[in-house]
Write an enzyme that holds these catalytic residues in place. Sequence first.
Site, mmCIF file in Angstrom:
data_model
loop_
_atom_site.group_PDB
_atom_site.id
_atom_site.type_symbol
_atom_site.label_atom_id
_atom_site.label_comp_id
_atom_site.label_asym_id
_atom_site.label_seq_id
_atom_site.Cartn_x
_atom_site.Cartn_y
_atom_site.Cartn_z
ATOM 1 N N GLU A 1 -8.288 5.317 -6.206
ATOM 2 C CA GLU A 1 -9.122 4.716 -5.147
ATOM 3 C C GLU A 1 -10.460 5.418 -4.930
ATOM 4 O O GLU A 1 -10.699 6.010 -3.870
ATOM 5 C CB GLU A 1 -8.337 4.668 -3.838
ATOM 6 N N GLU B 1 0.147 0.557 -5.985
ATOM 7 C CA GLU B 1 0.534 0.770 -4.581
ATOM 8 C C GLU B 1 0.615 -0.576 -3.874
ATOM 9 O O GLU B 1 -0.242 -1.439 -4.083
ATOM 10 C CB GLU B 1 -0.482 1.641 -3.814
HETATM 11 C C1 BGP Z 1 -3.942 4.441 -0.050
HETATM 12 C C2 BGP Z 1 -3.756 5.822 -0.610
HETATM 13 C C3 BGP Z 1 -2.426 6.442 -0.339
HETATM 14 C C4 BGP Z 1 -1.845 6.098 1.019
HETATM 15 C C5 BGP Z 1 -2.005 4.617 1.362
HETATM 16 C C6 BGP Z 1 -1.615 4.261 2.772
HETATM 17 O O1 BGP Z 1 -5.284 4.235 0.232
HETATM 18 O O2 BGP Z 1 -3.950 5.816 -1.998
HETATM 19 O O3 BGP Z 1 -2.531 7.820 -0.563
HETATM 20 O O4 BGP Z 1 -2.292 6.943 1.977
HETATM 21 O O5 BGP Z 1 -3.320 4.183 1.155
HETATM 22 O O6 BGP Z 1 -2.628 4.602 3.644
HETATM 23 P P1 BGP Z 1 -2.386 5.036 5.141
HETATM 24 O O7 BGP Z 1 -1.543 6.229 5.067
HETATM 25 O O8 BGP Z 1 -3.752 5.308 5.668
HETATM 26 O O9 BGP Z 1 -1.764 3.889 5.819
#
Ligand code: BGP
Length: 469
Positions: free
Chosen positions: A163, A374
Amino acid sequence: MKFSKNFLFGAASAAYQIEGAWNQDGKGMSNWDEFSKIPEKTFQNTNGDVAIDHYNRYKEDIALMAEMGLESYRFSISWSRIYPQGHGEINLKGIEFYNNLIDECLKYGIVPFVTLYHWDLPLTLEKEGGWLNKRTSDAFVKYAKTCFECFGDRVKNFITFNETIVFCGHGYLSGTHPPGIVGDIKKYFQAIHNVFYSHARAVIEYKKLNQYGEIGISNVFSPAFPVNNLEDNVFAAKHANEYGTHWFYDPILLGEYPEYVINDLKRSGNLPDWTTEELSTLKTAAPLNDFMGLNYYQPTRVEKIIGNFEKIEATRENSTGSPGNPSFDGVYRSVKMDDKVYTKWDWEISPEGFLQGLNMLKERYGQIKLYITENGLGDEDPIIEGEICDVPRINFIKTHLKAVKEAISNGIHIRGYFAWSVIDLLSWLNGYKKQYGFIYVDHKNNLERKKKMSFYWYKFIIESRGEQL
Ligand code: BGP
């Protein structure tokens, strides 16, 4: 339809969010080890010093993953465990830890899917200019090569960066991630370019080694749609896709940046300082890229900003992905819509947007190999009589896996799905309150692990290859 045997059912994590052991066994400091200690930067000043102590409990965690029937585990390597100062001396204890982790996965037949950079930059490099310093690119390539050489005999899937839009946007526009710089558009674009140049170099190096594995990158996938069909808003969505999607996918897949944005940046004086050698390296690497990883949580609904645009000061609260913010250039804003469904953190739940976005990608880039690296639901899970009843998570993953199934039947080449996250972990800006895992971690009871309802559900889905979705 069942998912084919080649399709990987996985789940993901990232080093800073789970490992803890921030100074154990020779690990150097990372930018997050420092940034998370600045008061008010994170939710309730949480940090990853201990996280969920996966560093010391990985065996127990991998055994649980195996029990769940997980086919692949996506995790990241902490650069500062391997090179405590970013470059220079290697730390053999760091190599040993990841060797053990990889071997533990393989013991159960779990495919390790390794991210090289999930945001924790060695602090020394951050202090020397971080992603704005071209020497960070040299250090990254050296670190990447070390990982290929040490782990590539057993790891056949590498993701270079996670990301780029998030760590550069938060790092140089909103200032809510390290290095905490606010509103510097020029630096934002420069950092992105330096990251993509580093990606390209790492891909080329990887291919030279003939390890017969695959390498790609993971990008945010948040396709923009207009809030209605008004011409202004249709334009806003096009603009948002150029800046939020094409700027991040074109250089990887096509080997060049989109003209639309380049022209804007020339006008505004924000064009990165790049050399012809760097641009030709992007071109050389593009066809060597094996796959694109998509991190999909939600689409973006946008409307054009008419008239003056009031800049709002970025805070942790308004930088956590919920709609309402203007774009940095004041062209559009993201909007929360009455007829859509949202999570407790105001992220839209839209498997339809996922499918629509996948079709958009196919239109622009053709048949590329994709992994969903993800996707998941952040929630506060209900505990009823001691059981973690995360039914909303089951529904979320179910509807998104159905969208994946449909995309595959439309000829979109998706080779695997990684739920975020395998286990409850530290959210960068939301602490431990926002849970994503199949496995619960009890912070009041020695970080004890407990299987959630979704654990059993995902196990069944994997066993039956999603036939009953
Ligand atoms: C993505 C990241 C992850 C994780 C996820 C959820 O952007 O790659 O590392 O953090 O988001 O995000 P959050 O924890 O802010 O809900």
